[in-house]
Design an enzyme around this catalytic site. Structure first.
Site, PDB file in Angstrom:
ATOM      1  N   ASP A   1       0.863  -1.179   0.000  1.00 58.62           N
ATOM      2  CA  ASP A   1       0.000   0.000   0.000  1.00 58.62           C
ATOM      3  C   ASP A   1       0.897   1.227   0.000  1.00 58.62           C
ATOM      4  O   ASP A   1       1.547   1.524   1.011  1.00 58.62           O
ATOM      5  CB  ASP A   1      -0.897  -0.021   1.242  1.00 58.62           C
ATOM      6  CG  ASP A   1      -1.742   1.237   1.395  1.00 58.62           C
ATOM      7  OD1 ASP A   1      -1.765   2.073   0.465  1.00 58.62           O
ATOM      8  OD2 ASP A   1      -2.375   1.391   2.464  1.00 58.62           O
TER       9      ASP A   1
ATOM     10  N   SER B   1       1.047  13.494 -13.162  1.00 58.98           N
ATOM     11  CA  SER B   1      -0.053  14.371 -12.784  1.00 58.98           C
ATOM     12  C   SER B   1      -1.198  14.128 -13.775  1.00 58.98           C
ATOM     13  O   SER B   1      -1.486  12.985 -14.128  1.00 58.98           O
ATOM     14  CB  SER B   1       0.390  15.830 -12.775  1.00 58.98           C
ATOM     15  OG  SER B   1      -0.653  16.660 -12.289  1.00 58.98           O
ATOM     16  N   SER B   2      -1.854  15.176 -14.244  1.00 62.87           N
ATOM     17  CA  SER B   2      -2.992  15.019 -15.154  1.00 62.87           C
ATOM     18  C   SER B   2      -3.402  16.384 -15.678  1.00 62.87           C
ATOM     19  O   SER B   2      -3.181  17.411 -15.020  1.00 62.87           O
ATOM     20  CB  SER B   2      -4.176  14.385 -14.415  1.00 62.87           C
ATOM     21  OG  SER B   2      -5.363  14.447 -15.189  1.00 62.87           O
TER      22      SER B   2
ATOM     23  N   TYR C   1      -9.658  14.574  -7.278  1.00 68.53           N
ATOM     24  CA  TYR C   1      -8.550  14.095  -8.112  1.00 68.53           C
ATOM     25  C   TYR C   1      -7.755  15.280  -8.661  1.00 68.53           C
ATOM     26  O   TYR C   1      -6.527  15.335  -8.552  1.00 68.53           O
ATOM     27  CB  TYR C   1      -9.132  13.263  -9.251  1.00 68.53           C
ATOM     28  CG  TYR C   1      -8.138  12.757 -10.275  1.00 68.53           C
ATOM     29  CD1 TYR C   1      -7.340  11.653 -10.010  1.00 68.53           C
ATOM     30  CD2 TYR C   1      -8.036  13.367 -11.526  1.00 68.53           C
ATOM     31  CE1 TYR C   1      -6.450  11.173 -10.967  1.00 68.53           C
ATOM     32  CE2 TYR C   1      -7.144  12.884 -12.480  1.00 68.53           C
ATOM     33  CZ  TYR C   1      -6.358  11.792 -12.194  1.00 68.53           C
ATOM     34  OH  TYR C   1      -5.484  11.319 -13.140  1.00 68.53           O
TER      35      TYR C   1
ATOM     36  N   LYS D   1      -3.740  16.552  -8.101  1.00 71.89           N
ATOM     37  CA  LYS D   1      -2.858  16.610  -9.268  1.00 71.89           C
ATOM     38  C   LYS D   1      -2.305  18.020  -9.443  1.00 71.89           C
ATOM     39  O   LYS D   1      -1.154  18.202  -9.864  1.00 71.89           O
ATOM     40  CB  LYS D   1      -3.604  16.159 -10.521  1.00 71.89           C
ATOM     41  CG  LYS D   1      -3.984  14.680 -10.517  1.00 71.89           C
ATOM     42  CD  LYS D   1      -2.783  13.766 -10.358  1.00 71.89           C
ATOM     43  CE  LYS D   1      -3.141  12.303 -10.579  1.00 71.89           C
ATOM     44  NZ  LYS D   1      -1.993  11.396 -10.347  1.00 71.89           N
TER      45      LYS D   1
END
Length: 254
Positions: free
Chosen positions: A64, A138-139, A153, A157
């Site tokens: 984890d 990241s995104s 989310y 990011k």
């Protein structure tokens, strides 16, 4: 082009599926030894077996990444098993959805804190490398609002942008580089957009149409950017955010 990764040692978190798996195989294709981790022990074992077929040294286990002590111990185990560490890719994500407290806590624990904790554990090893590299995934959701359902989310990011830029400036004197790759919509079987394709075909079709290329990225296309940034060919690139989205985003960086 020789990327200079043969014999180097790379660690990829979340390395059994999608983008993470493609990154692990990208390193192996360049002759780098690879370590990986993920939650599912069977998937870790299967991925390790497939990587070994590429003729490189492989190390990994299930864990984890949100457990900071367990993650730090694993990073040290990787360095021992591979004889050092040259490249870290913090890819694991909670893929949190929604605006509730649980979603925020999950995204904070995995997307942000796992990246920070992995970096902190890896830094002493990367400093010995002489060409240490960190890439955090990241995104585009960190720079554009794609709906309230993705707020937890996207918030984490976005936090990675500041963290990695600051990290890059502070570790440069140790010969370590730190960068981000921000993927756009990325499709693979079993992934998020595959599930959307099955459950909400109209939403999927709309997202395909939104990209001028008329398609989504393949995991390997994201991985190629990560492998390049991790290589000696990117030796003076640090603190950068490389967007790989096929021009989906319309934001003009300043």
């Amino acid at each position: 082009m020789d990327l200079g990764l043969k014999g180097r040692r790379a660690l990829v978190t979340g390395g059994t599926k999608g983008i993470g798996r493609a990154i692990a195989f990208g390193f192996a294709a360049e002759g780098a030894d690879v370590a990986l981790c993920a939650r599912n022990a069977a998937e870790v074992a299967e991925t390790m077996k497939a990587l070994e077929a590429a003729g490189v040294k492989v190390f990994g286990r299930a864990l984890d990444v949100g457990d900071s002590a367990e993650l730090a111990a694993f990073v040290n185990e990787v360095a021992d098993a591979l004889g050092g560490l040259d490249c870290l890719v913090a890819n694991a994500s909670a893929l949190a959805s929604g605006s509730g407290e649980d979603a925020f806590q999950g995204a904070f624990r995995i997307d942000l804190m796992h990246t920070r904790n992995a970096c902190e554990a890896a830094l002493p090893h990367l400093a010995k490398s002489g060409a240490g590299s960190i890439v955090a995934i990241s995104s585009i959701s960190g720079s554009e609002d794609y709906g309230y359902d993705s707020v937890s989310y996207g918030a984490m990011k976005a936090a990675l942008f500041f963290y990695v830029k600051s990290l890059a400036r502070h570790v440069a004197e140790k010969g370590i580089r730190a960068n981000l790759v921000s993927p756009g919509t990325t499709y693979f079987k079993g992934g998020f957009w595959h599930r959307v394709e099955v459950d909400e075909p109209e939403v999927f079709a709309a997202n395909l149409k939104a990209n001028p290329f008329g398609r989504m990225a393949r995991p390997e296309e994201i991985a190629d950017a990560v492998i390049y940034l991790s290589s000696k060919r990117a030796s003076f690139i640090s603190g950068a955010n490389l967007v790989v989205d096929g021009t989906l985003t319309m934001r003009i960086p300043n």
